[in-house]
Write a protein that holds these residues in place. Structure first.
Motif, short mmCIF file in Angstrom:
data_model
loop_
_atom_site.label_atom_id
_atom_site.label_comp_id
_atom_site.label_asym_id
_atom_site.label_seq_id
_atom_site.Cartn_x
_atom_site.Cartn_y
_atom_site.Cartn_z
N GLY A 15 22.55 -22.55 -19.31
CA GLY A 15 21.22 -23.14 -19.20
C GLY A 15 20.49 -22.69 -17.95
O GLY A 15 19.30 -22.38 -17.97
N VAL A 16 21.21 -22.61 -16.82
CA VAL A 16 20.59 -22.19 -15.56
C VAL A 16 20.19 -20.71 -15.61
O VAL A 16 19.10 -20.34 -15.15
CB VAL A 16 21.54 -22.48 -14.38
N VAL A 17 21.05 -19.87 -16.16
CA VAL A 17 20.72 -18.43 -16.22
C VAL A 17 19.51 -18.20 -17.10
O VAL A 17 18.60 -17.43 -16.73
CB VAL A 17 21.95 -17.62 -16.70
N ILE A 18 19.46 -18.84 -18.26
CA ILE A 18 18.30 -18.67 -19.15
C ILE A 18 17.03 -19.18 -18.47
O ILE A 18 15.98 -18.52 -18.51
CB ILE A 18 18.54 -19.38 -20.50
N VAL A 35 -1.77 -14.52 -18.90
CA VAL A 35 -1.59 -15.92 -19.27
C VAL A 35 -0.54 -16.06 -20.37
O VAL A 35 0.30 -16.97 -20.33
CB VAL A 35 -2.94 -16.54 -19.70
N LEU A 36 -0.56 -15.15 -21.32
CA LEU A 36 0.39 -15.21 -22.42
C LEU A 36 1.82 -15.09 -21.91
O LEU A 36 2.71 -15.85 -22.33
CB LEU A 36 0.10 -14.09 -23.43
N LEU A 37 2.06 -14.18 -20.96
CA LEU A 37 3.40 -13.99 -20.43
C LEU A 37 3.85 -15.19 -19.59
O LEU A 37 5.04 -15.52 -19.56
CB LEU A 37 3.45 -12.71 -19.60
N VAL A 38 2.93 -15.88 -18.94
CA VAL A 38 3.28 -17.11 -18.22
C VAL A 38 3.80 -18.14 -19.21
O VAL A 38 4.84 -18.79 -18.98
CB VAL A 38 2.06 -17.68 -17.44
N TRP A 39 3.11 -18.31 -20.32
CA TRP A 39 3.55 -19.28 -21.33
C TRP A 39 4.87 -18.88 -21.96
O TRP A 39 5.72 -19.73 -22.27
CB TRP A 39 2.47 -19.47 -22.40
N VAL A 40 5.08 -17.58 -22.15
CA VAL A 40 6.37 -17.11 -22.68
C VAL A 40 7.48 -17.46 -21.70
O VAL A 40 8.55 -17.93 -22.09
CB VAL A 40 6.32 -15.59 -22.96
N GLY A 41 7.24 -17.23 -20.40
CA GLY A 41 8.23 -17.57 -19.39
C GLY A 41 8.54 -19.05 -19.37
O GLY A 41 9.71 -19.45 -19.27
N LEU A 42 7.51 -19.87 -19.47
CA LEU A 42 7.73 -21.32 -19.50
C LEU A 42 8.49 -21.75 -20.76
O LEU A 42 9.31 -22.67 -20.71
CB LEU A 42 6.41 -22.05 -19.38
N ALA A 43 8.22 -21.08 -21.86
CA ALA A 43 8.95 -21.38 -23.10
C ALA A 43 10.43 -21.01 -22.94
O ALA A 43 11.32 -21.74 -23.42
CB ALA A 43 8.34 -20.63 -24.27
N VAL A 44 10.71 -19.91 -22.25
CA VAL A 44 12.10 -19.52 -22.01
C VAL A 44 12.79 -20.54 -21.10
O VAL A 44 13.97 -20.87 -21.29
CB VAL A 44 12.16 -18.09 -21.41
N VAL A 45 12.07 -21.07 -20.10
CA VAL A 45 12.63 -22.11 -19.24
C VAL A 45 13.01 -23.33 -20.08
O VAL A 45 14.12 -23.88 -19.94
CB VAL A 45 11.64 -22.50 -18.12
N LEU A 46 12.14 -23.75 -20.95
CA LEU A 46 12.45 -24.90 -21.82
C LEU A 46 13.61 -24.58 -22.76
O LEU A 46 14.45 -25.45 -23.02
CB LEU A 46 11.22 -25.30 -22.61
N GLY A 48 16.07 -22.70 -22.09
CA GLY A 48 17.30 -22.80 -21.30
C GLY A 48 17.82 -24.23 -21.25
O GLY A 48 19.02 -24.46 -21.36
N GLY A 49 16.91 -25.18 -21.09
CA GLY A 49 17.32 -26.57 -21.09
C GLY A 49 17.87 -27.01 -22.44
O GLY A 49 18.87 -27.73 -22.51
N VAL A 50 17.23 -26.57 -23.49
CA VAL A 50 17.67 -26.93 -24.84
C VAL A 50 19.04 -26.32 -25.14
O VAL A 50 19.94 -26.99 -25.66
CB VAL A 50 16.62 -26.49 -25.89
N VAL A 51 19.22 -25.04 -24.78
CA VAL A 51 20.49 -24.37 -25.03
C VAL A 51 21.61 -25.03 -24.21
O VAL A 51 22.70 -25.27 -24.72
CB VAL A 51 20.39 -22.86 -24.70
N GLY A 52 21.33 -25.33 -22.94
CA GLY A 52 22.33 -25.99 -22.12
C GLY A 52 22.74 -27.34 -22.66
O GLY A 52 23.93 -27.68 -22.71
N ALA A 54 22.44 -28.34 -25.82
CA ALA A 54 23.13 -28.14 -27.10
C ALA A 54 24.58 -27.72 -26.87
O ALA A 54 25.50 -28.20 -27.56
CB ALA A 54 22.40 -27.09 -27.93
N MET A 55 24.81 -26.85 -25.88
CA MET A 55 26.18 -26.43 -25.58
C MET A 55 26.99 -27.61 -25.02
O MET A 55 28.18 -27.74 -25.32
CB MET A 55 26.17 -25.28 -24.58
N SER A 56 26.34 -28.45 -24.24
CA SER A 56 27.02 -29.62 -23.70
C SER A 56 27.44 -30.57 -24.81
O SER A 56 28.56 -31.09 -24.82
CB SER A 56 26.11 -30.33 -22.71
N ILE A 57 26.55 -30.79 -25.75
CA ILE A 57 26.86 -31.65 -26.90
C ILE A 57 27.96 -31.04 -27.76
O ILE A 57 28.81 -31.74 -28.31
CB ILE A 57 25.59 -31.92 -27.74
N ALA A 58 28.00 -29.70 -27.81
CA ALA A 58 29.01 -29.00 -28.60
C ALA A 58 30.39 -29.00 -27.93
O ALA A 58 31.35 -28.49 -28.49
CB ALA A 58 28.57 -27.56 -28.87
N GLY A 59 30.48 -29.57 -26.72
CA GLY A 59 31.77 -29.69 -26.07
C GLY A 59 32.02 -28.71 -24.94
O GLY A 59 33.11 -28.65 -24.40
#
Length: 88
Positions: A15-18, A35-46, A48-52, A54-59
Motif C-alpha cells: 500500500g505504501v509503495v503504490i 491537471v489530468l496527470l495530477v488526478w491520475v496520481g491521486l487516483a493511484v494514491v487512493l 494504494g490504500g484500497v490495495v493495502g 484488501a491485502m490486509s483483509i485477505a490475511g
C-alpha cells in the motif's frame, strides 16, 4: 515501536509503495502543468490504500494480538494455567 511489528507486513509495504508512486506522479504532474496527470496520481494514491486494505483483509496484514484486552478473569486463568504447567 519495532517490537510491535507495526506496519511490517506485505499489505502495509504494498500500500505504501503504490501510494508513494502516486504521490510521485502527482508531484511531477504539478511541475508539468497537467491537471489530468495530477488526478491520475491521486487516483493511484487512493488505489494504494484500497490495495493495502484488501491485502490486509485477505490475511497479509497485521494479525490481532492474542494478549491484548483480556479481562481480569482471563488473565488470572492464563496465569494459573501457566503455573500448573510449570509445576508439572
Amino acid at each position: 515501536m519495532a517490537a510491535a511489528a507495526h506496519g511490517h507486513t506485505p499489505a502495509a509495504w504494498t500500500g505504501v509503495v503504490i501510494s508513494f508512486v502516486g504521490f510521485g506522479v502527482a508531484g511531477v504532474a504539478m511541475i508539468l502543468p497537467s491537471v489530468l496527470l495530477v488526478w491520475v496520481g491521486l487516483a493511484v494514491v487512493l488505489a494504494g490504500g484500497v490495495v493495502g486494505k484488501a491485502m490486509s483483509i485477505a490475511g497479509m496484514g497485521q494479525q490481532a494480538s492474542t494478549n491484548v484486552y483480556k479481562s481480569v478473569e482471563e488473565q488470572v486463568a492464563a496465569r494459573e494455567a501457566r503455573a500448573a504447567v510449570a509445576a508439572a
